[in-house]
Scaffold this motif. Structure first.
Motif, mmCIF file in Angstrom:
data_model
loop_
_atom_site.group_PDB
_atom_site.id
_atom_site.type_symbol
_atom_site.label_atom_id
_atom_site.label_comp_id
_atom_site.label_asym_id
_atom_site.label_seq_id
_atom_site.Cartn_x
_atom_site.Cartn_y
_atom_site.Cartn_z
ATOM 1 N N ASN A 29 -3.410 -0.070 -19.199
ATOM 2 C CA ASN A 29 -4.384 -0.812 -18.393
ATOM 3 C C ASN A 29 -3.909 -1.084 -16.969
ATOM 4 O O ASN A 29 -4.478 -1.931 -16.283
ATOM 5 N N GLU A 30 -2.903 -0.365 -16.523
ATOM 6 C CA GLU A 30 -2.386 -0.526 -15.168
ATOM 7 C C GLU A 30 -2.587 0.757 -14.363
ATOM 8 O O GLU A 30 -2.743 1.843 -14.925
ATOM 9 N N VAL A 31 -2.542 0.608 -13.039
ATOM 10 C CA VAL A 31 -2.558 1.768 -12.151
ATOM 11 C C VAL A 31 -1.424 1.634 -11.150
ATOM 12 O O VAL A 31 -0.926 0.527 -10.891
ATOM 13 N N ARG A 32 -1.005 2.780 -10.620
ATOM 14 C CA ARG A 32 -0.074 2.757 -9.491
ATOM 15 C C ARG A 32 -0.878 2.997 -8.219
ATOM 16 O O ARG A 32 -1.729 3.894 -8.175
ATOM 17 N N VAL A 33 -0.609 2.189 -7.203
ATOM 18 C CA VAL A 33 -1.327 2.268 -5.939
ATOM 19 C C VAL A 33 -0.360 2.653 -4.832
ATOM 20 O O VAL A 33 0.715 2.045 -4.699
ATOM 21 N N LYS A 34 -0.717 3.661 -4.054
ATOM 22 C CA LYS A 34 0.020 3.977 -2.831
ATOM 23 C C LYS A 34 -0.507 3.049 -1.752
ATOM 24 O O LYS A 34 -1.659 3.153 -1.324
ATOM 25 N N VAL A 35 0.321 2.108 -1.322
ATOM 26 C CA VAL A 35 -0.133 1.013 -0.465
ATOM 27 C C VAL A 35 -0.361 1.500 0.968
ATOM 28 O O VAL A 35 0.498 2.174 1.552
ATOM 29 N N ILE A 36 -1.509 1.130 1.518
ATOM 30 C CA ILE A 36 -1.831 1.409 2.918
ATOM 31 C C ILE A 36 -1.464 0.224 3.799
ATOM 32 O O ILE A 36 -0.832 0.371 4.840
ATOM 33 N N ALA A 37 -1.870 -0.974 3.376
ATOM 34 C CA ALA A 37 -1.611 -2.182 4.166
ATOM 35 C C ALA A 37 -1.704 -3.401 3.262
ATOM 36 O O ALA A 37 -2.447 -3.401 2.269
ATOM 37 N N ALA A 38 -0.961 -4.441 3.619
ATOM 38 C CA ALA A 38 -0.977 -5.700 2.865
ATOM 39 C C ALA A 38 -0.786 -6.853 3.847
ATOM 40 O O ALA A 38 0.054 -6.771 4.755
ATOM 41 N N PRO A 39 -1.550 -7.935 3.708
ATOM 42 C CA PRO A 39 -1.435 -9.059 4.635
ATOM 43 C C PRO A 39 -0.301 -10.010 4.245
ATOM 44 O O PRO A 39 0.182 -10.002 3.106
ATOM 45 N N THR A 89 -1.545 -8.212 -7.018
ATOM 46 C CA THR A 89 -0.368 -8.028 -7.855
ATOM 47 C C THR A 89 0.732 -8.922 -7.315
ATOM 48 O O THR A 89 0.514 -9.680 -6.369
ATOM 49 N N VAL A 90 1.914 -8.858 -7.875
ATOM 50 C CA VAL A 90 3.112 -9.414 -7.251
ATOM 51 C C VAL A 90 3.962 -8.223 -6.819
ATOM 52 O O VAL A 90 4.451 -7.473 -7.663
ATOM 53 N N GLY A 91 4.074 -8.020 -5.506
ATOM 54 C CA GLY A 91 4.839 -6.887 -5.012
ATOM 55 C C GLY A 91 4.041 -5.919 -4.172
ATOM 56 O O GLY A 91 4.309 -4.715 -4.158
ATOM 57 N N ALA A 92 3.050 -6.420 -3.427
ATOM 58 C CA ALA A 92 2.203 -5.554 -2.602
ATOM 59 C C ALA A 92 2.919 -5.049 -1.355
ATOM 60 O O ALA A 92 2.495 -4.058 -0.758
ATOM 61 N N TRP A 93 4.010 -5.729 -0.949
ATOM 62 C CA TRP A 93 4.756 -5.277 0.228
ATOM 63 C C TRP A 93 5.716 -4.173 -0.217
ATOM 64 O O TRP A 93 6.903 -4.381 -0.424
ATOM 65 N N SER A 94 5.178 -2.987 -0.367
ATOM 66 C CA SER A 94 5.929 -1.889 -0.957
ATOM 67 C C SER A 94 5.190 -0.582 -0.665
ATOM 68 O O SER A 94 3.999 -0.597 -0.333
ATOM 69 N N GLU A 95 5.899 0.534 -0.758
ATOM 70 C CA GLU A 95 5.221 1.822 -0.596
ATOM 71 C C GLU A 95 4.278 2.100 -1.762
ATOM 72 O O GLU A 95 3.212 2.694 -1.585
ATOM 73 N N TYR A 96 4.674 1.691 -2.955
ATOM 74 C CA TYR A 96 3.845 1.830 -4.155
ATOM 75 C C TYR A 96 3.890 0.517 -4.921
ATOM 76 O O TYR A 96 4.924 -0.162 -4.944
ATOM 77 N N ALA A 97 2.772 0.156 -5.550
ATOM 78 C CA ALA A 97 2.699 -1.081 -6.325
ATOM 79 C C ALA A 97 1.949 -0.823 -7.623
ATOM 80 O O ALA A 97 1.096 0.068 -7.701
ATOM 81 N N ILE A 98 2.272 -1.607 -8.643
ATOM 82 C CA ILE A 98 1.577 -1.561 -9.924
ATOM 83 C C ILE A 98 0.593 -2.724 -9.989
ATOM 84 O O ILE A 98 0.957 -3.868 -9.687
ATOM 85 N N ALA A 99 -0.651 -2.426 -10.368
ATOM 86 C CA ALA A 99 -1.678 -3.465 -10.469
ATOM 87 C C ALA A 99 -2.481 -3.263 -11.738
ATOM 88 O O ALA A 99 -2.669 -2.130 -12.195
ATOM 89 N N LYS A 318 -4.527 -12.075 11.624
ATOM 90 C CA LYS A 318 -3.636 -11.881 10.492
ATOM 91 C C LYS A 318 -2.507 -10.914 10.844
ATOM 92 O O LYS A 318 -2.654 -10.035 11.677
ATOM 93 N N ILE A 319 -1.374 -11.076 10.174
ATOM 94 C CA ILE A 319 -0.244 -10.154 10.282
ATOM 95 C C ILE A 319 -0.246 -9.263 9.038
ATOM 96 O O ILE A 319 -0.330 -9.761 7.907
ATOM 97 N N LEU A 320 -0.155 -7.946 9.268
ATOM 98 C CA LEU A 320 -0.164 -6.994 8.176
ATOM 99 C C LEU A 320 1.182 -6.284 8.049
ATOM 100 O O LEU A 320 1.888 -6.083 9.032
ATOM 101 N N VAL A 321 1.502 -5.912 6.801
ATOM 102 C CA VAL A 321 2.619 -5.018 6.511
ATOM 103 C C VAL A 321 2.007 -3.662 6.189
ATOM 104 O O VAL A 321 1.135 -3.555 5.322
ATOM 105 N N LYS A 322 2.476 -2.620 6.892
ATOM 106 C CA LYS A 322 1.951 -1.273 6.666
ATOM 107 C C LYS A 322 3.096 -0.339 6.287
ATOM 108 O O LYS A 322 3.866 0.116 7.141
ATOM 109 N N PRO A 323 3.246 -0.058 4.994
ATOM 110 C CA PRO A 323 4.343 0.816 4.557
ATOM 111 C C PRO A 323 4.278 2.201 5.177
ATOM 112 O O PRO A 323 5.311 2.835 5.386
#
Length: 323
Positions: A29-39, A89-99, A318-323
């Motif tokens: 029931n989870e997916v891996r996401v390649k993160v584009i941006a996170a606030p 999720t917990v851990g969105a500041w990352s190149e990939y995250a699990i949600a 807002k300040i964003l993190v962009k991996p």
């Protein structure tokens, strides 16, 4: 992959580290996401300092929300890879995250990445809290820290509903912008008497509801601004101070003080309500009726600069993190 971790509690700039980690694999029931941006939201900072409603399990990732592309599917997930989604999720500041798949919201093409990255925490909280405030058209609502990203959203939502708003600030450089968004009156609490000004603005009646993000003396003074039967909704504690309340005021004005936490609200309401809020938020963002400006973006390697910037007073976006 690069990711942000912390292995001790403390100020984000002191404890966050950019590290290399193995590529995570999604479970059932989870997916891996390649993160584009996170606030970077206040809740993220509070979590890192162990001052939030959920507590970090050290070592921990950081960042509660973002936007990205679904990259891999766990067992039982019925969706396709390649979709652009808002996720929590917990851990969105990352190149990939699990949600978890339940946290995903497909993002329409009309919403750019910088808006989609902020789709959940502030817009959902603002929409839900304005509903909970239950201020009628033509009534008065007051919000502290009006210049925050969240405050700007509340101002715009209230304008659309015909609700008069009073916003508190500590400096005047954002006043014109807040008025342009729809703020009815602005009060600089560093130079003006809050209760006297609210009494003057409302003809002595006071406001039906206060939304407080500050706590401490600001919340204490704001309570005095409520009309009889009024409600204060506390959703933050930026000052890290507890307010002091006059019991007589609570009794004889029949005032209500209650907290608001989006995570509990999402669990409390039915699925149809959650879907309605999601659809309304997405429509407001896609049509440009709600603006959520971004002031700066940083890479994962610049995380210390990013969190320092997010803590500055007087920010307009807002300040964003962009991996």
């Amino acid at each position: 992959m690069k990711t942000i971790k912390f292995d001790q509690i403390g100020k984000p700039a002191d404890v966050l580290k950019t590290t290399n980690a193995a590529m995570p694999e999604p479970g059932p029931n989870e997916v891996r996401v390649k993160v584009i941006a996170a606030p970077i939201n206040p809740s993220d900072s509070m979590f890192i300092q162990n001052l939030y409603g959920i507590h970090p399990q050290l070592p921990s990732g950081a960042g509660f929300e973002g936007v990205g592309i679904v990259d891999a599917l766990g067992e039982g997930v019925q969706m396709r890879t390649g979709m652009r989604v808002s996720f929590t999720t917990v851990g969105a500041w990352s190149e990939y995250a699990i949600a978890h798949q339940r946290s995903l919201i497909p993002v329409p093409d009309a919403i750019p990445d910088e808006l989609a990255a902020q789709l959940f925490v502030n817009p959902f909280t603002a929409y839900a809290i304005v509903q909970d405030a239950n201020v009628p058209e033509g009534g008065w609502l007051m919000l502290t820290a009006a210049g925050s990203a969240f405050g700007k959203m509340v101002i715009q939502l209230c304008k659309m509903r015909g609700i008069n708003t009073i916003g508190t600030v500590r400096r005047d450089d954002l006043n014109d912008e807040l008025k342009d968004l729809g703020l009815t009156e602005v009060i600089n609490v560093a130079t003006e008497n809050l209760t006297a000004r609210v009494k003057q603005i409302t003809g002595g009646a006071g406001v039906a509801c206060v939304l407080d993000a500050v706590g401490g003396p600001t919340a204490s003074d704001s309570l005095k601004c409520l009309s009889k039967g009024g409600t204060m909704i506390v959703y933050g504690a930026l000052s890290l101070q507890d307010p002091a309340f006059n019991v007589g005021l609570l009794i004889f004005r029949e005032l209500t003080i209650k907290g608001f936490w989006l995570s509990d609200w999402m669990r409390r309401v039915d699925s149809q309500t959650r879907q309605n809020v999601a659809q309304n938020v997405i429509q407001l963002l896609a049509t440009g009726k709600i603006q959520m400006p971004v002031e700066a973006s940083y890479s994962l390697d610049q995380i210390h600069e990013a969190v320092d910037h997010a803590e500055r007073s007087g920010r307009w976006g807002k300040i964003l993190v962009k991996p």
